[in-house]
Design a protein around this motif. Structure first.
Motif, mmCIF file in Angstrom:
data_model
loop_
_atom_site.group_PDB
_atom_site.id
_atom_site.type_symbol
_atom_site.label_atom_id
_atom_site.label_comp_id
_atom_site.label_asym_id
_atom_site.label_seq_id
_atom_site.Cartn_x
_atom_site.Cartn_y
_atom_site.Cartn_z
ATOM 1 N N GLY A 17 0.817 -1.217 0.000
ATOM 2 C CA GLY A 17 0.000 0.000 0.000
ATOM 3 C C GLY A 17 0.842 1.254 0.000
ATOM 4 N N ILE A 20 -0.474 7.050 2.810
ATOM 5 C CA ILE A 20 0.381 7.622 3.865
ATOM 6 C C ILE A 20 0.819 6.562 4.872
ATOM 7 C CG2 ILE A 20 -1.525 8.447 5.325
ATOM 8 C CD1 ILE A 20 0.533 10.942 5.721
ATOM 9 N N SER A 21 -0.054 5.586 5.181
ATOM 10 C CA SER A 21 0.335 4.567 6.174
ATOM 11 C C SER A 21 1.518 3.752 5.664
ATOM 12 C CB SER A 21 -0.835 3.623 6.476
ATOM 13 O OG SER A 21 -1.963 4.332 6.878
ATOM 14 N N GLU A 40 2.711 -1.113 -4.500
ATOM 15 C CA GLU A 40 1.487 -0.307 -4.670
ATOM 16 C C GLU A 40 0.847 -0.668 -6.010
ATOM 17 O OE1 GLU A 40 -0.741 1.934 -3.338
ATOM 18 O OE2 GLU A 40 -1.615 1.890 -5.359
ATOM 19 N N GLU A 41 -0.442 -0.973 -5.930
ATOM 20 C CA GLU A 41 -1.168 -1.420 -7.131
ATOM 21 C C GLU A 41 -1.201 -0.360 -8.229
ATOM 22 O OE1 GLU A 41 -5.117 -2.628 -6.191
ATOM 23 O OE2 GLU A 41 -5.662 -2.957 -8.294
ATOM 24 N N ALA A 48 -7.170 7.160 -0.946
ATOM 25 C CA ALA A 48 -7.665 8.126 0.047
ATOM 26 C C ALA A 48 -6.602 9.145 0.457
ATOM 27 C CB ALA A 48 -8.173 7.382 1.286
ATOM 28 N N SER A 49 -5.356 8.703 0.577
ATOM 29 C CA SER A 49 -4.307 9.601 1.096
ATOM 30 C C SER A 49 -4.077 10.827 0.220
ATOM 31 C CB SER A 49 -2.995 8.832 1.266
ATOM 32 O OG SER A 49 -3.161 7.845 2.249
ATOM 33 N N ASN A 52 -7.974 13.333 0.115
ATOM 34 C CA ASN A 52 -8.718 13.803 1.290
ATOM 35 C C ASN A 52 -8.708 15.327 1.363
ATOM 36 O OD1 ASN A 52 -6.367 14.628 2.983
ATOM 37 N ND2 ASN A 52 -5.856 12.480 2.654
ATOM 38 N N ALA A 53 -9.268 15.832 2.482
ATOM 39 C CA ALA A 53 -9.482 17.279 2.603
ATOM 40 C C ALA A 53 -8.356 17.982 3.354
ATOM 41 C CB ALA A 53 -10.822 17.531 3.294
ATOM 42 N N SER A 55 -7.473 17.900 6.490
ATOM 43 C CA SER A 55 -7.717 18.319 7.887
ATOM 44 C C SER A 55 -6.804 17.526 8.812
ATOM 45 C CB SER A 55 -9.165 18.036 8.307
ATOM 46 O OG SER A 55 -10.089 18.580 7.402
ATOM 47 N N VAL A 192 -0.599 -6.710 -5.270
ATOM 48 C CA VAL A 192 -0.397 -7.941 -4.508
ATOM 49 C C VAL A 192 -1.628 -8.825 -4.708
ATOM 50 C CG1 VAL A 192 -0.209 -8.910 -2.194
ATOM 51 C CG2 VAL A 192 1.177 -6.923 -2.847
ATOM 52 N N HIS A 352 -11.526 7.088 8.906
ATOM 53 C CA HIS A 352 -11.971 8.495 8.724
ATOM 54 C C HIS A 352 -10.850 9.544 8.822
ATOM 55 C CE1 HIS A 352 -16.463 7.673 9.895
ATOM 56 N NE2 HIS A 352 -16.023 6.983 8.865
ATOM 57 N N MET A 353 -9.867 9.329 9.700
ATOM 58 C CA MET A 353 -8.876 10.384 9.959
ATOM 59 C C MET A 353 -7.447 9.864 9.772
ATOM 60 S SD MET A 353 -10.795 12.281 13.134
ATOM 61 C CE MET A 353 -11.298 10.810 13.997
ATOM 62 N N GLY A 354 -7.291 8.977 8.807
ATOM 63 C CA GLY A 354 -6.003 8.300 8.618
ATOM 64 C C GLY A 354 -4.897 9.189 8.079
ATOM 65 N N THR A 356 -4.344 12.306 9.296
ATOM 66 C CA THR A 356 -3.812 12.831 10.555
ATOM 67 C C THR A 356 -2.969 11.766 11.259
ATOM 68 O OG1 THR A 356 -5.873 14.075 10.759
ATOM 69 C CG2 THR A 356 -4.475 13.936 12.724
HETATM 70 C C1 LIG Z 1 -12.646 12.443 0.412
HETATM 71 C C2 LIG Z 1 -11.895 12.079 1.671
HETATM 72 C C3 LIG Z 1 -11.625 13.073 2.606
HETATM 73 C C4 LIG Z 1 -10.897 12.761 3.758
HETATM 74 N N1 LIG Z 1 -10.529 13.772 4.585
HETATM 75 C C5 LIG Z 1 -9.640 13.533 5.589
HETATM 76 C C6 LIG Z 1 -9.085 14.611 6.311
HETATM 77 O O1 LIG Z 1 -9.365 15.768 6.034
HETATM 78 N N2 LIG Z 1 -8.221 14.321 7.326
HETATM 79 C C7 LIG Z 1 -7.864 13.029 7.651
HETATM 80 O O2 LIG Z 1 -7.102 12.828 8.603
HETATM 81 N N3 LIG Z 1 -8.334 11.984 6.913
HETATM 82 C C8 LIG Z 1 -9.194 12.199 5.891
HETATM 83 N N4 LIG Z 1 -9.664 11.166 5.131
HETATM 84 C C9 LIG Z 1 -9.247 9.802 5.450
HETATM 85 C C10 LIG Z 1 -7.812 9.555 4.996
HETATM 86 O O3 LIG Z 1 -7.614 10.047 3.695
HETATM 87 C C11 LIG Z 1 -7.500 8.052 5.040
HETATM 88 O O4 LIG Z 1 -7.870 7.557 6.328
HETATM 89 C C12 LIG Z 1 -6.028 7.788 4.846
HETATM 90 O O5 LIG Z 1 -5.563 8.426 3.684
HETATM 91 C C13 LIG Z 1 -5.767 6.289 4.744
HETATM 92 O O6 LIG Z 1 -4.427 6.108 4.371
HETATM 93 P P1 LIG Z 1 -3.872 4.654 4.067
HETATM 94 O O7 LIG Z 1 -2.471 4.774 3.629
HETATM 95 O O8 LIG Z 1 -4.135 3.783 5.264
HETATM 96 O O9 LIG Z 1 -4.796 4.093 2.906
HETATM 97 P P2 LIG Z 1 -4.932 4.564 1.325
HETATM 98 O O10 LIG Z 1 -4.593 5.985 1.166
HETATM 99 O O11 LIG Z 1 -6.279 4.096 0.945
HETATM 100 O O12 LIG Z 1 -3.813 3.718 0.651
HETATM 101 C C14 LIG Z 1 -3.921 2.319 0.467
HETATM 102 C C15 LIG Z 1 -3.136 1.970 -0.787
HETATM 103 O O13 LIG Z 1 -3.071 0.540 -0.905
HETATM 104 C C16 LIG Z 1 -3.119 0.236 -2.286
HETATM 105 N N5 LIG Z 1 -3.545 -1.182 -2.434
HETATM 106 C C17 LIG Z 1 -4.746 -1.721 -2.122
HETATM 107 N N6 LIG Z 1 -4.757 -3.037 -2.397
HETATM 108 C C18 LIG Z 1 -3.524 -3.333 -2.888
HETATM 109 C C19 LIG Z 1 -2.921 -4.527 -3.378
HETATM 110 N N7 LIG Z 1 -3.585 -5.709 -3.388
HETATM 111 N N8 LIG Z 1 -1.644 -4.467 -3.837
HETATM 112 C C20 LIG Z 1 -0.944 -3.296 -3.833
HETATM 113 N N9 LIG Z 1 -1.473 -2.115 -3.389
HETATM 114 C C21 LIG Z 1 -2.756 -2.151 -2.924
HETATM 115 C C22 LIG Z 1 -4.131 1.217 -2.851
HETATM 116 O O14 LIG Z 1 -3.981 1.359 -4.250
HETATM 117 C C23 LIG Z 1 -3.795 2.481 -2.062
HETATM 118 O O15 LIG Z 1 -2.881 3.315 -2.753
HETATM 119 C C24 LIG Z 1 -10.450 11.426 4.001
HETATM 120 C C25 LIG Z 1 -10.755 10.421 3.062
HETATM 121 C C26 LIG Z 1 -11.449 10.744 1.907
HETATM 122 C C27 LIG Z 1 -11.738 9.665 0.894
#
Ligand SMILES: Cc1cc2nc3c(=O)[nH]c(=O)nc-3n(C[C@H](O)[C@H](O)[C@H](O)COP(=O)(O)OP(=O)(O)OC[C@H]3O[C@@H](n4cnc5c(N)ncnc54)[C@H](O)[C@@H]3O)c2cc1C
Length: 392
Positions: A17, A20-21, A40-41, A48-49, A52-53, A55, A192, A352-354, A356
């Motif tokens: 993935g 940001i995580s 990363e796919e 989502a990362s 988002n907005a 915040s 993956v 929701h807040m991933g 941050t």
């Molecule tokens: C419109 C919107 C507004 C938001 N606003 C806020 C905000 O203002 N403040 C805040 O704190 N949070 C906000 N969030 C939430 C925040 O964006 C997410 O919680 C956070 O980005 C999650 O990060 P992540 O890295 O865990 O997941 P993601 O950003 O979802 O990343 C996961 C990655 O894994 C990859 N992946 C999935 N399956 C596979 C696979 N099988 N093989 C390889 N790669 C794969 C995906 O392509 C993706 O790039 C918002 C979300 C949205 C959608």
């Protein structure tokens, strides 16, 4: 002629993935000297990362606070501590990564315009303050001088000094670049397919190479359940398509992150001058594609709430809107930990807040991979809490 076998890649840790995580986890592990591969796919920061907005949240969100009971708020406090500790990292991490992440923490304001909402906002602020979080009530002329851009109908607000904003297009790629500088290998357009346990770790098939690793981190957002199921655990992560609206740029007016107790709203001004208007309004999902698309009904309703809170906004033009898929768990608490049936495999997801939570998520997942104390009790984020609850 027989088909060539896929290339093989070996590493200490595979991170799945590129949000940001995953990017933050890869950075902290690579910086510590581990051989890291990130798969990363699509491209980095495209889910989502990057949608988002921006915040940076540090308070209990009002909607679940009001809809759920006090027990929910109390159980959420470790997650609130996680967010606030992550906010501390946001202050300095840009310098460490060598990228200006456009972080500004001038505080957040949850504003109310009815006595009933004001009473609940006050009650929430008292609860947070009693547990050591920065929360205070601001009313009347003090509110008008702190936030002159608000409608005078707003009678009270909770001010949370730790909150702010960042540009979400910057952080995950900056973590990834820094991880690469420390030797991490980033494989984009690499999906993956399967994750299986083998002698000494895991064998992972992808749309590219077969990857053998000692440890694996699932940071795949809403797709994490598919991978986790292959390692013997059901994690109830749901998809929530939501959207954000952006206006034409204007001179600085709003330094804060603004929420409204009477309806869904997050409002802030990006460094570019653009006003970003969101708050979790539902997007549509294309029937054929499954991709989220902007709902005009949600746009109208979101802009109506924004113009109620700051009436001058009704003359500002919206120039852009986009949708993305947010993720949730039933109790809205994160899922962080090692998969019980697959030692060496870890999950990290914050509902929701991933954004941050992202920098601290990277540090905590890196500590777990290294077998170090993550510096906090992760019990209430345990991966198996839902299956254990079902057993009674
Ligand atoms: C419109 C919107 C507004 C938001 N606003 C806020 C905000 O203002 N403040 C805040 O704190 N949070 C906000 N969030 C939430 C925040 O964006 C997410 O919680 C956070 O980005 C999650 O990060 P992540 O890295 O865990 O997941 P993601 O950003 O979802 O990343 C996961 C990655 O894994 C990859 N992946 C999935 N399956 C596979 C696979 N099988 N093989 C390889 N790669 C794969 C995906 O392509 C993706 O790039 C918002 C979300 C949205 C959608």
């Amino acid at each position: 002629m027989s088909k060539a076998a896929p290339a093989q890649v070996g590493c200490d840790v595979l991170v799945i993935g590129g949000g940001i995580s995953g990017c933050a986890t890869s950075y902290y592990l690579a910086r510590a000297g581990h051989c890291v591969v990130l798969a990363e796919e699509h491209d980095l920061n495209t889910a989502a990362s990057g949608r988002n907005a921006g915040s940076l949240h540090g308070q209990l969100q009002f909607e679940p606070y009001r809809a759920r009971d006090l027990r929910w708020s109390l159980d959420f406090l470790p997650a609130l501590r996680f967010l606030n500790d992550s906010l501390t990292i946001w202050h300095q991490v840009g310098e460490e990564l060598g990228t200006d992440l456009e972080v500004s923490t001038k505080g957040g304001l949850l504003v109310a315009d009815t006595d009933e909402d004001a009473a609940q906002v006050e009650e929430k602020a008292s609860l947070e303050a009693a547990h050591g979080f920065p929360a205070e009530l601001v009313t009347g002329s003090a509110l008008r001088s702190l936030a002159p851009y608000l409608s005078h109908a707003m009678v009270a607000a909770e001010y949370c000094a730790s909150e702010g904003k960042t540009n979400p297009l910057l952080a995950a790629p900056a973590f990834a670049r820094a991880a690469r500088r420390h030797g991490a290998r980033i494989l984009i357009r690499t999906r993956v397919l399967t994750v299986g346990q083998c002698d000494g770790g895991f064998e992972v098939t992808t749309s590219g190479p077969v990857i053998r690793c000692q440890k694996v981190v699932l940071a795949a957002g809403g797709r994490t359940p598919v991978l986790a199921a292959q390692l013997g655990i059901t994690v109830p992560i749901t998809d929530e398509p939501v959207q954000v609206h952006a206006t034409e740029p204007m001179a600085p007016v709003i330094p804060h992150l603004v929420y409204y107790a009477g309806g869904r709203l997050t409002l802030k001004q990006a460094r570019s001058g653009t006003l970003l208007i969101g708050g979790g309004w539902p997007a549509s999902v294309g029937a054929a594609t499954g991709y989220p698309t902007v709902s005009t009904a949600s746009m109208r309703d979101n802009l109506r709430v924004a113009a109620h809170v700051a009436p001058w906004m009704s003359s500002v033009r919206v120039i852009r809107a986009w949708a993305g898929i947010g993720n949730a768990t039933p109790d809205l608490r994160p899922l962080i930990g090692e998969i019980p049936a697959a030692p060496g495999a870890f999950v990290g997801m914050f509902p929701h807040m991933g954004l941050t939570a992202g920098p601290l998520m990277g540090q905590v997942l890196a500590a777990l991979v290294e077998g170090r104390d993550p510096g906090r009790d992760l019990h209430s984020f345990a991966l198996d809490r839902f299956s254990l609850a079902a057993l009674g």
